[in-house]
Motif scaffolding. Structure first.
Motif, mmCIF file in Angstrom:
data_model
loop_
_atom_site.group_PDB
_atom_site.id
_atom_site.type_symbol
_atom_site.label_atom_id
_atom_site.label_comp_id
_atom_site.label_asym_id
_atom_site.label_seq_id
_atom_site.Cartn_x
_atom_site.Cartn_y
_atom_site.Cartn_z
ATOM 1 N N ASN A 1 -12.144 55.440 8.059
ATOM 2 C CA ASN A 1 -12.869 54.652 9.053
ATOM 3 C C ASN A 1 -13.151 53.223 8.586
ATOM 4 O OD1 ASN A 1 -13.001 56.854 10.809
ATOM 5 N ND2 ASN A 1 -14.904 57.576 9.897
ATOM 6 N N SER A 2 -12.860 52.925 7.313
ATOM 7 C CA SER A 2 -13.231 51.630 6.756
ATOM 8 C C SER A 2 -12.059 50.725 6.408
ATOM 9 C CB SER A 2 -14.059 51.829 5.482
ATOM 10 O OG SER A 2 -15.191 52.606 5.744
ATOM 11 N N VAL A 3 -10.880 51.288 6.196
ATOM 12 C CA VAL A 3 -9.750 50.473 5.738
ATOM 13 C C VAL A 3 -8.748 50.261 6.867
ATOM 14 C CG1 VAL A 3 -10.007 51.251 3.359
ATOM 15 C CG2 VAL A 3 -8.400 52.413 4.863
ATOM 16 N N PRO A 4 -7.890 49.263 6.716
ATOM 17 C CA PRO A 4 -6.887 49.003 7.749
ATOM 18 C C PRO A 4 -5.963 50.200 7.959
ATOM 19 C CG PRO A 4 -6.941 47.234 6.115
ATOM 20 C CD PRO A 4 -7.837 48.315 5.620
ATOM 21 N N VAL A 5 -5.554 50.371 9.199
ATOM 22 C CA VAL A 5 -4.632 51.453 9.544
ATOM 23 C C VAL A 5 -3.323 51.231 8.797
ATOM 24 C CG1 VAL A 5 -3.366 52.525 11.438
ATOM 25 C CG2 VAL A 5 -5.685 51.702 11.804
ATOM 26 N N GLY A 6 -2.744 52.302 8.314
ATOM 27 C CA GLY A 6 -1.472 52.215 7.604
ATOM 28 C C GLY A 6 -1.615 52.228 6.095
ATOM 29 N N SER A 7 -2.827 52.097 5.584
ATOM 30 C CA SER A 7 -3.023 52.176 4.145
ATOM 31 C C SER A 7 -2.839 53.615 3.694
ATOM 32 C CB SER A 7 -4.423 51.708 3.753
ATOM 33 O OG SER A 7 -4.574 50.347 3.999
ATOM 34 N N GLU A 8 -2.104 53.789 2.622
ATOM 35 C CA GLU A 8 -1.886 55.130 2.073
ATOM 36 C C GLU A 8 -3.091 55.524 1.241
ATOM 37 O OE1 GLU A 8 0.863 57.244 -1.289
ATOM 38 O OE2 GLU A 8 1.725 55.569 -0.189
ATOM 39 N N LEU A 9 -3.684 56.649 1.549
ATOM 40 C CA LEU A 9 -4.858 57.110 0.821
ATOM 41 C C LEU A 9 -4.447 58.117 -0.239
ATOM 42 C CD1 LEU A 9 -7.308 57.678 3.801
ATOM 43 C CD2 LEU A 9 -7.150 55.700 2.301
ATOM 44 N N GLN A 10 -4.431 57.681 -1.462
ATOM 45 C CA GLN A 10 -4.112 58.581 -2.555
ATOM 46 C C GLN A 10 -5.198 58.431 -3.609
ATOM 47 O OE1 GLN A 10 -0.248 58.046 -4.271
ATOM 48 N NE2 GLN A 10 -0.478 59.778 -5.644
ATOM 49 N N LEU A 11 -5.921 59.500 -3.859
ATOM 50 C CA LEU A 11 -7.019 59.482 -4.819
ATOM 51 C C LEU A 11 -6.471 59.275 -6.229
ATOM 52 C CD1 LEU A 11 -10.090 59.875 -5.183
ATOM 53 C CD2 LEU A 11 -9.627 62.309 -5.514
ATOM 54 N N ASP A 12 -7.015 58.283 -6.913
ATOM 55 C CA ASP A 12 -6.618 57.998 -8.289
ATOM 56 C C ASP A 12 -7.527 58.733 -9.270
ATOM 57 O OD1 ASP A 12 -5.272 56.722 -10.462
ATOM 58 O OD2 ASP A 12 -6.855 55.208 -10.543
ATOM 59 N N ARG A 13 -8.834 58.629 -9.025
ATOM 60 C CA ARG A 13 -9.790 59.291 -9.928
ATOM 61 C C ARG A 13 -11.156 59.385 -9.264
ATOM 62 N NH1 ARG A 13 -9.007 54.128 -11.640
ATOM 63 N NH2 ARG A 13 -10.821 52.841 -12.028
ATOM 64 N N ILE A 14 -11.982 60.244 -9.843
ATOM 65 C CA ILE A 14 -13.362 60.387 -9.406
ATOM 66 C C ILE A 14 -14.242 60.061 -10.607
ATOM 67 C CG2 ILE A 14 -15.115 61.944 -8.474
ATOM 68 C CD1 ILE A 14 -12.778 63.684 -7.405
ATOM 69 N N ASP A 15 -15.181 59.175 -10.396
ATOM 70 C CA ASP A 15 -16.090 58.747 -11.450
ATOM 71 C C ASP A 15 -17.485 59.230 -11.076
ATOM 72 O OD1 ASP A 15 -17.464 57.426 -13.447
ATOM 73 O OD2 ASP A 15 -17.024 55.407 -12.719
ATOM 74 N N ILE A 16 -17.985 60.198 -11.822
ATOM 75 C CA ILE A 16 -19.317 60.756 -11.566
ATOM 76 C C ILE A 16 -20.332 59.992 -12.401
ATOM 77 C CG2 ILE A 16 -20.795 62.799 -11.759
ATOM 78 C CD1 ILE A 16 -18.592 63.118 -9.666
ATOM 79 N N ARG A 17 -21.329 59.438 -11.757
ATOM 80 C CA ARG A 17 -22.423 58.763 -12.449
ATOM 81 C C ARG A 17 -23.689 59.569 -12.213
ATOM 82 N NH1 ARG A 17 -21.044 53.398 -14.028
ATOM 83 N NH2 ARG A 17 -18.790 53.545 -14.325
ATOM 84 N N GLN A 18 -23.852 60.594 -13.023
ATOM 85 C CA GLN A 18 -24.993 61.503 -12.854
ATOM 86 C C GLN A 18 -26.312 60.752 -12.953
ATOM 87 O OE1 GLN A 18 -25.219 64.687 -15.668
ATOM 88 N NE2 GLN A 18 -27.063 65.540 -14.771
ATOM 89 N N ASN A 19 -26.404 59.831 -13.892
ATOM 90 C CA ASN A 19 -27.670 59.107 -14.085
ATOM 91 C C ASN A 19 -28.035 58.216 -12.903
ATOM 92 O OD1 ASN A 19 -25.550 57.321 -14.649
ATOM 93 N ND2 ASN A 19 -26.768 56.159 -16.109
ATOM 94 N N LYS A 20 -27.074 57.962 -12.002
ATOM 95 C CA LYS A 20 -27.334 57.178 -10.787
ATOM 96 C C LYS A 20 -27.314 58.057 -9.537
ATOM 97 C CE LYS A 20 -27.036 52.780 -12.347
ATOM 98 N NZ LYS A 20 -27.709 51.601 -11.869
ATOM 99 N N GLY A 21 -26.886 59.306 -9.674
ATOM 100 C CA GLY A 21 -26.828 60.207 -8.526
ATOM 101 C C GLY A 21 -25.691 59.897 -7.572
ATOM 102 N N VAL A 22 -24.608 59.339 -8.095
ATOM 103 C CA VAL A 22 -23.520 58.873 -7.238
ATOM 104 C C VAL A 22 -22.161 59.349 -7.752
ATOM 105 C CG1 VAL A 22 -23.215 56.653 -8.440
ATOM 106 C CG2 VAL A 22 -22.632 56.821 -6.035
ATOM 107 N N ALA A 23 -21.261 59.590 -6.808
ATOM 108 C CA ALA A 23 -19.863 59.893 -7.127
ATOM 109 C C ALA A 23 -19.023 58.755 -6.572
ATOM 110 C CB ALA A 23 -19.439 61.219 -6.508
ATOM 111 N N LYS A 24 -18.163 58.183 -7.422
ATOM 112 C CA LYS A 24 -17.266 57.103 -6.992
ATOM 113 C C LYS A 24 -15.867 57.687 -6.849
ATOM 114 C CE LYS A 24 -19.597 53.381 -9.499
ATOM 115 N NZ LYS A 24 -19.366 52.273 -10.460
ATOM 116 N N PHE A 25 -15.278 57.472 -5.702
ATOM 117 C CA PHE A 25 -13.906 57.904 -5.446
ATOM 118 C C PHE A 25 -13.046 56.659 -5.427
ATOM 119 C CE2 PHE A 25 -16.587 61.268 -4.024
ATOM 120 C CZ PHE A 25 -15.893 62.427 -4.321
#
Length: 174
Positions: free
Chosen positions: A68-92
């Motif tokens: 819903n946020s990026v231009p149409v046609g962009s290929e979505l391929q997950l590279d990595r997940i970065d978990i920041r437990q001390n911040k309560g956030v997951a970065k994809f």
């Protein structure tokens, strides 16, 4: 001999040293540029992992937010997940240099951004060429080897070009 090796290496690899120096400078300053190069890590609601949603649910939410946020046609391929437990956030982090930060407990979208620093880093170490040409890391390996050996050669020959004349002058005055 040292002067010639120094001159030939410098002239041959000038553009590569320029790229390494420029990108290295940007990477060194990225934490001090606000959101220009690197984005700040936002805070989730809790750091307690037992209260977090399963990673698979967080990933599905991240993909929905990203679509819903990026231009149409962009290929979505997950590279990595970065978990920041001390911040309560997951970065994809995705291959097209997009990043999504999600609250680990609620799955709420915290931030979407373009990860410019990742692009600069891939330029800095030649991973960009490896990814584009799909060489499995061999360009990066060759590039870093050549550039490291060249820098070593520059250090040795540069020192000798500075120290040699000093040594010769001392020998003449004795």
């Amino acid at each position: 001999m040292f002067r010639k090796a120094h001159r030939i290496t410098g002239a041959t690899l000038f553009i590569f040293f320029f790229i390494i120096a420029g990108t290295g400078l940007l990477l060194g300053w990225k934490k001090n540029t606000g959101d220009l190069l690197g984005s700040k890590t936002y805070n989730g609601t809790t750091t307690e992992l037992t209260e977090w949603l399963p990673l698979s649910q967080l990933q599905l939410k991240a993909e929905t937010y990203l679509k819903n946020s990026v231009p149409v046609g962009s290929e979505l391929q997950l590279d990595r997940i970065d978990i920041r437990q001390n911040k309560g956030v997951a970065k994809f982090i995705y291959n097209d240099y997009y990043g999504i930060q999600i609250d680990g407990a609620t799955g709420t979208l915290l931030h979407v951004d373009r990860r410019r620093a990742d692009f600069i880093e891939n330029m800095h170490d030649a991973s960009l060429l490896d990814d584009h040409l799909n060489t499995g890391g061999y360009i990066k390996l060759a590039y870093t080897t050549i550039m490291s050996l060249s820098l070593l050669l520059f250090t040795i020959t540069g020192f000798w070009l500075w120290y040699g004349p000093k040594r010769m002058r001392k020998g003449v005055h004795q």
